[in-house]
Design a protein around this motif. Structure first.
Motif, PDB file in Angstrom:
ATOM      1  N   ILE A 195       0.856  -1.180   0.000  1.00  0.00           N
ATOM      2  CA  ILE A 195       0.000   0.000   0.000  1.00  0.00           C
ATOM      3  C   ILE A 195       0.893   1.231   0.000  1.00  0.00           C
ATOM      4  O   ILE A 195       1.618   1.494   0.968  1.00  0.00           O
ATOM      5  CB  ILE A 195      -0.935   0.026   1.226  1.00  0.00           C
ATOM      6  N   VAL A 196       0.858   1.965  -1.104  1.00  0.00           N
ATOM      7  CA  VAL A 196       1.601   3.216  -1.217  1.00  0.00           C
ATOM      8  C   VAL A 196       0.669   4.331  -0.754  1.00  0.00           C
ATOM      9  O   VAL A 196      -0.274   4.702  -1.456  1.00  0.00           O
ATOM     10  CB  VAL A 196       2.065   3.463  -2.667  1.00  0.00           C
ATOM     11  N   ASN A 197       0.919   4.834   0.441  1.00  0.00           N
ATOM     12  CA  ASN A 197       0.051   5.863   1.032  1.00  0.00           C
ATOM     13  C   ASN A 197       0.722   7.218   0.834  1.00  0.00           C
ATOM     14  O   ASN A 197       1.597   7.621   1.600  1.00  0.00           O
ATOM     15  CB  ASN A 197      -0.163   5.571   2.522  1.00  0.00           C
ATOM     16  N   SER A 246       4.362   6.721   2.561  1.00  0.00           N
ATOM     17  CA  SER A 246       4.788   5.573   3.360  1.00  0.00           C
ATOM     18  C   SER A 246       4.361   4.321   2.603  1.00  0.00           C
ATOM     19  O   SER A 246       3.494   4.379   1.725  1.00  0.00           O
ATOM     20  CB  SER A 246       4.148   5.600   4.754  1.00  0.00           C
ATOM     21  N   LEU A 247       4.988   3.198   2.933  1.00  0.00           N
ATOM     22  CA  LEU A 247       4.681   1.953   2.237  1.00  0.00           C
ATOM     23  C   LEU A 247       4.384   0.863   3.255  1.00  0.00           C
ATOM     24  O   LEU A 247       5.205   0.558   4.115  1.00  0.00           O
ATOM     25  CB  LEU A 247       5.878   1.519   1.376  1.00  0.00           C
ATOM     26  N   THR A 248       3.184   0.304   3.171  1.00  0.00           N
ATOM     27  CA  THR A 248       2.820  -0.828   4.017  1.00  0.00           C
ATOM     28  C   THR A 248       3.063  -2.114   3.230  1.00  0.00           C
ATOM     29  O   THR A 248       2.535  -2.278   2.123  1.00  0.00           O
ATOM     30  CB  THR A 248       1.345  -0.755   4.452  1.00  0.00           C
ATOM     31  N   VAL A 249       3.875  -3.001   3.791  1.00  0.00           N
ATOM     32  CA  VAL A 249       4.244  -4.247   3.114  1.00  0.00           C
ATOM     33  C   VAL A 249       3.721  -5.425   3.927  1.00  0.00           C
ATOM     34  O   VAL A 249       4.000  -5.539   5.119  1.00  0.00           O
ATOM     35  CB  VAL A 249       5.775  -4.370   2.975  1.00  0.00           C
ATOM     36  N   GLN A 250       2.959  -6.285   3.281  1.00  0.00           N
ATOM     37  CA  GLN A 250       2.452  -7.478   3.941  1.00  0.00           C
ATOM     38  C   GLN A 250       2.649  -8.682   3.022  1.00  0.00           C
ATOM     39  O   GLN A 250       2.489  -8.574   1.809  1.00  0.00           O
ATOM     40  CB  GLN A 250       0.971  -7.331   4.290  1.00  0.00           C
ATOM     41  N   VAL A 264       5.458 -11.125   6.576  1.00  0.00           N
ATOM     42  CA  VAL A 264       5.861  -9.721   6.689  1.00  0.00           C
ATOM     43  C   VAL A 264       4.631  -8.886   7.004  1.00  0.00           C
ATOM     44  O   VAL A 264       3.570  -9.072   6.403  1.00  0.00           O
ATOM     45  CB  VAL A 264       6.513  -9.210   5.382  1.00  0.00           C
ATOM     46  N   ASN A 265       4.803  -7.978   7.952  1.00  0.00           N
ATOM     47  CA  ASN A 265       3.739  -7.018   8.269  1.00  0.00           C
ATOM     48  C   ASN A 265       4.445  -5.758   8.761  1.00  0.00           C
ATOM     49  O   ASN A 265       4.697  -5.593   9.943  1.00  0.00           O
ATOM     50  CB  ASN A 265       2.809  -7.577   9.346  1.00  0.00           C
ATOM     51  N   PHE A 266       4.773  -4.869   7.831  1.00  0.00           N
ATOM     52  CA  PHE A 266       5.703  -3.783   8.148  1.00  0.00           C
ATOM     53  C   PHE A 266       5.305  -2.498   7.437  1.00  0.00           C
ATOM     54  O   PHE A 266       4.835  -2.522   6.301  1.00  0.00           O
ATOM     55  CB  PHE A 266       7.116  -4.201   7.723  1.00  0.00           C
ATOM     56  N   ILE A 267       5.523  -1.377   8.129  1.00  0.00           N
ATOM     57  CA  ILE A 267       5.293  -0.061   7.526  1.00  0.00           C
ATOM     58  C   ILE A 267       6.626   0.647   7.364  1.00  0.00           C
ATOM     59  O   ILE A 267       7.348   0.872   8.343  1.00  0.00           O
ATOM     60  CB  ILE A 267       4.342   0.801   8.376  1.00  0.00           C
ATOM     61  N   ASP A 268       6.966   0.964   6.141  1.00  0.00           N
ATOM     62  CA  ASP A 268       8.181   1.722   5.827  1.00  0.00           C
ATOM     63  C   ASP A 268       7.760   3.178   5.656  1.00  0.00           C
ATOM     64  O   ASP A 268       7.045   3.518   4.711  1.00  0.00           O
ATOM     65  CB  ASP A 268       8.804   1.188   4.529  1.00  0.00           C
ATOM     66  N   PRO A 269       8.205   4.069   6.551  1.00  0.00           N
ATOM     67  CA  PRO A 269       7.718   5.448   6.515  1.00  0.00           C
ATOM     68  C   PRO A 269       8.464   6.359   5.546  1.00  0.00           C
ATOM     69  O   PRO A 269       8.096   7.522   5.384  1.00  0.00           O
ATOM     70  CB  PRO A 269       7.955   5.919   7.961  1.00  0.00           C
ATOM     71  N   GLU A 270       9.515   5.841   4.903  1.00  0.00           N
ATOM     72  CA  GLU A 270      10.394   6.709   4.116  1.00  0.00           C
ATOM     73  C   GLU A 270      10.355   6.367   2.630  1.00  0.00           C
ATOM     74  O   GLU A 270      11.230   5.666   2.116  1.00  0.00           O
ATOM     75  CB  GLU A 270      11.842   6.596   4.621  1.00  0.00           C
ATOM     76  N   LEU A 271       9.348   6.850   1.940  1.00  0.00           N
ATOM     77  CA  LEU A 271       9.277   6.608   0.494  1.00  0.00           C
ATOM     78  C   LEU A 271       9.057   7.931  -0.240  1.00  0.00           C
ATOM     79  O   LEU A 271       7.963   8.499  -0.217  1.00  0.00           O
ATOM     80  CB  LEU A 271       8.143   5.627   0.167  1.00  0.00           C
ATOM     81  N   LEU A 272      10.103   8.407  -0.867  1.00  0.00           N
ATOM     82  CA  LEU A 272      10.006   9.595  -1.709  1.00  0.00           C
ATOM     83  C   LEU A 272      10.251   9.158  -3.148  1.00  0.00           C
ATOM     84  O   LEU A 272      11.209   8.430  -3.419  1.00  0.00           O
ATOM     85  CB  LEU A 272      11.051  10.640  -1.292  1.00  0.00           C
ATOM     86  N   PHE A 273       9.395   9.576  -4.059  1.00  0.00           N
ATOM     87  CA  PHE A 273       9.568   9.142  -5.438  1.00  0.00           C
ATOM     88  C   PHE A 273       9.021  10.168  -6.421  1.00  0.00           C
ATOM     89  O   PHE A 273       8.195  11.018  -6.077  1.00  0.00           O
ATOM     90  CB  PHE A 273       8.890   7.791  -5.675  1.00  0.00           C
ATOM     91  N   LYS A 274       9.508  10.054  -7.632  1.00  0.00           N
ATOM     92  CA  LYS A 274       9.041  10.904  -8.732  1.00  0.00           C
ATOM     93  C   LYS A 274       8.255  10.047  -9.703  1.00  0.00           C
ATOM     94  O   LYS A 274       8.668   8.937 -10.049  1.00  0.00           O
ATOM     95  CB  LYS A 274      10.236  11.540  -9.444  1.00  0.00           C
ATOM     96  N   TYR A 275       7.120  10.582 -10.137  1.00  0.00           N
ATOM     97  CA  TYR A 275       6.334   9.845 -11.127  1.00  0.00           C
ATOM     98  C   TYR A 275       5.623  10.820 -12.053  1.00  0.00           C
ATOM     99  O   TYR A 275       4.923  11.730 -11.607  1.00  0.00           O
ATOM    100  CB  TYR A 275       5.298   8.941 -10.463  1.00  0.00           C
ATOM    101  N   VAL A 276       5.820  10.621 -13.329  1.00  0.00           N
ATOM    102  CA  VAL A 276       5.106  11.355 -14.376  1.00  0.00           C
ATOM    103  C   VAL A 276       4.216  10.335 -15.071  1.00  0.00           C
ATOM    104  O   VAL A 276       4.672   9.245 -15.409  1.00  0.00           O
ATOM    105  CB  VAL A 276       6.086  11.988 -15.378  1.00  0.00           C
ATOM    106  N   GLU A 277       2.959  10.670 -15.251  1.00  0.00           N
ATOM    107  CA  GLU A 277       2.002   9.685 -15.771  1.00  0.00           C
ATOM    108  C   GLU A 277       2.506   9.026 -17.052  1.00  0.00           C
ATOM    109  O   GLU A 277       2.986   9.695 -17.964  1.00  0.00           O
ATOM    110  CB  GLU A 277       0.639  10.323 -16.017  1.00  0.00           C
TER     111      GLU A 277
END
Length: 308
Positions: free
Chosen positions: A77-79, A92-96, A111-124
């Motif tokens: 889950i990319v929040n 943040s990224l929730t990984v299960q 796995v049941n983990f929340i990674d709080p550090e996700l910065l990314f660039k996206y152009v459609e």
């Protein structure tokens, strides 16, 4: 006759190719962007979600053949919390991930983990790609999204392998290590380095490849293969094996306090463990409560109440 033989050969080759290319993950990627300013066209997040699902499910992550029923069920889950710049998002990224228990319909959490550090660039419609030999890519922020997802794909696969046979997940932990060592670098990109905190991608991978922590691989195997997988066949033996895994984990924790892998392993197991030991002897309940209250401090009271 020759025509029929030719068609048969084509069918067999086609079937073999399908098997060889069978992917390892049965992944569901969800992109949530409710917090992002309404000036952003929402359609971009739907497109991103589709592309990420294709990326995770269509890529071949190992050289092994996985049957359909052997695929590892997992979710990401990319929040997205905000757009920090045009086309650059903080999330943040929730990984299960789950593993089926032998002879049961139950799926045990890997796995049941929340990674709080996700910065990314996206152009459609920009390509969603990952190259193991060029993890950083030409644009660090754009490369970071697939680098993070690929990292967790390898960690999930490694843990799944370990759960069936200890240390067999090492090649995939090494692939994840390669991503860590060559991770994208840039402003606000975090989670990859030793000094990015004590609970990040660097430390999780380090704990799983550190030979000093080899007992963790035995714990994973004992807990799943000798424990959960035997619950239907021999519940008493399975429970004893799970308790033994916890005893090993407790000894590990005393020698190596505050490791990330301990917290990571215990995440999402509270109800599962209570269910296992509720049917145990008074001695097993007492021992399990004593150990679990120290290994999983946030849930200590729950263990004490449910296993008394």
């Amino acid at each position: 006759m020759r025509k029929h033989l030719f068609l048969l050969i084509v069918a067999v080759v086609s079937l073999l190719n399908t098997s060889v290319k069978a992917q390892e993950l049965k992944a569901k990627v969800t992109v949530m962007a409710g917090r992002v300013a309404t000036t952003v066209d929402r359609k971009i997040f739907t497109t991103l979600q589709t592309q990420l699902n294709n990326f995770m499910n269509n890529r071949k992550w190992t050289a092994d053949v996985f049957r359909e029923n052997e695929k590892i069920e997992c979710s990401f889950i990319v929040n997205i919390e905000s757009a920090v710049e045009p086309n650059i998002y903080k999330a943040s990224l929730t990984v299960q991930a789950a593993r089926p228990v032998f002879n049961a319909s139950y799926q045990a959490a890997l796995v049941n983990f929340i990674d709080p550090e996700l910065l990314f660039k996206y152009v459609e419609f920009q390509p969603v790609e990952f190259n193991e030999n060029r993890v950083q890519g030409t644009d660090a922020a754009a490369a970071n999204l697939t680098a993070v997802l690929a990292y967790y794909a390898y960690m999930i696969i490694g843990l799944d392998y370990d759960s069936f046979s200890p240390k067999t997940g090492e090649p995939y932990f090494r692939k994840a290590q390669n991503i860590v060592n060559n991770a994208p670098e840039g402003q606000r990109i975090a989670g990859w380095r030793v000094f990015d905190g004590l609970r990040n991608r660097y430390w999780l991978n380090e704990n799983l490849i550190n030979t000093k922590f080899n007992i963790i691989h035995d714990v994973v195997h004992t807990y799943y293969r000798s424990g959960l997988d035997k619950l239907i066949e021999n519940e008493n033996e399975a429970r004893a094996n799970i308790l033994q895994a916890l005893i090993q984990l407790s000894a590990f924790n005393k020698e190596n306090p505050n490791t990330m892998i301990l917290q990571f392993f215990m995440q999402g197991k509270v109800n599962e463990l209570i269910g296992v030991f509720k049917k145990g002897t008074a001695e097993e309940k007492l021992k399990a409560t004593e150990i679990l209250s120290l290994l999983d401090i946030p849930n200590a009271n729950k263990y004490k109440e449910e296993l008394k």
